[in-house]
Design an enzyme around this catalytic site. Structure first.
Site, PDB file in Angstrom:
ATOM      1  N   CYS A   1       0.835  -1.238   0.052  1.00 40.46           N
ATOM      2  CA  CYS A   1       0.144  -0.039   0.143  1.00 40.46           C
ATOM      3  C   CYS A   1       1.010   1.250   0.004  1.00 40.46           C
ATOM      4  O   CYS A   1       2.019   1.045   0.072  1.00 40.46           O
ATOM      5  CB  CYS A   1      -0.877   0.213   1.334  1.00 40.46           C
ATOM      6  SG  CYS A   1       0.084   0.039   2.865  1.00 40.46           S
ATOM      7  N   GLY A   2       0.259   2.368   0.025  1.00 37.48           N
ATOM      8  CA  GLY A   2       1.221   3.778   0.112  1.00 37.48           C
ATOM      9  C   GLY A   2       0.608   4.656  -0.744  1.00 37.48           C
ATOM     10  O   GLY A   2      -0.012   4.583  -1.881  1.00 37.48           O
TER      11      GLY A   2
END
Length: 276
Positions: A113-114
């Site tokens: 994610c991010g």
């Protein structure tokens, strides 16, 4: 100049236990490589990703992260491979490079994610376009498109370990598909593929093989995709974001069943709302 790139998958030995017995075997698994996005010589982000469709990845990342608004602003591009990983070097066209230099930063993003290239909590919820799109999608056609997706994932058939992002336009059986170990990477690659092929995301649906987290909704909205459909559930923030920016979010698509969380008017032949 582009050096030899690693293959997107490799064959590795393993010991397999089958029917209460162990034996030497092998498995094809996806490659995971550090890929750095640089603009004008400055590193913006380093993502762990599958080393395939890298030109699509570079263009799509710049589009979905708001660094450019169109493929014409992408400028020069170069792929440089080394033992440490891969650099996707870009020099944005026109005033985009100067605008980028004013907000340059360096950060690393994990596989799962991010939100890349942000400096503050406020930027994590930066304004998105509000989509007022008249697209209508027959429910049975959406189900059929999602059913075709597994057959359009060659890397996942080999490895059983990567995500896919696909684009489908109602009335067309064809799917444009990109795969990656990271679901957001797959969507970036898809965004780049659409831009390079001159396909408008506003005319169809983004299909995902993953859960729907907020960055997927943000990326879909930035490329103008009015509908995103996925096999797994969304997060609460993804639902709130989709509602706010006018994206129809369809999730938990399993066989002939699915759930519509936002803007259901785009999905035709839907089941009436349940009243408790």
């Amino acid at each position: 100049m582009t050096d030899e790139l690693p293959a997107p998958s490799i064959r590795v030995p393993c010991v397999a236990r089958r029917n209460d017995a162990a034996s030497d075997s092998f498995r094809v698994i996806p490659e995971e490589t550090p890929i750095a996005f640089t603009y004008g010589g400055s590193t913006h982000a380093v993502m762990m990703a599958t080393p395939a469709d890298l030109e699509d990845f570079s263009l799509g990342f710049a589009l979905t992260e708001g660094l450019i608004d169109s493929a014409d602003e992408a400028g020069e591009f170069e792929i440089v491979s080394s033992d440490a990983g891969i650099e996707l070097r870009s020099w944005l066209a026109g005033g985009r490079q100067e605008a980028y230099a004013a907000r340059k930063r360096s950060m690393a993003g994990p596989t799962g994610c991010g939100l890349c290239g942000i400096e503050s909590l406020e930027q994590a919820s930066r304004p998105l376009p509000v989509l007022d799109n008249a697209l209508r999608v027959p429910a049975v056609a959406l189900i059929a498109a999602m059913d075709r997706l597994p057959g359009a994932q060659p890397l996942n058939r080999e490895t059983r370990a990567v995500h896919a992002a696909a684009f489908w336009a109602p009335g067309d059986d064809a799917l444009i598909v990109r795969e990656d170990v990271g679901r957001h990477n797959a969507l970036d690659k898809l965004a780049g593929a659409l831009a390079r092929q001159g396909v408008s995301a506003a005319q169809g649906v983004v299909l995902m093989t993953s859960r729907v987290s907020v960055e997927l909704v943000q990326k879909a909205a930035r490329i103008g995709a009015p509908v995103i459909a996925a096999v797994s559930a969304p997060t609460a923030l993804a639902v709130r974001t989709a509602e706010k920016c006018g994206v129809t979010l369809v999730a938990v698509v399993r066989g002939r069943d699915f759930e519509i969380f936002t803007h259901p008017e785009r999905i035709l032949e839907q089941v009436s709302s349940h009243v408790a």
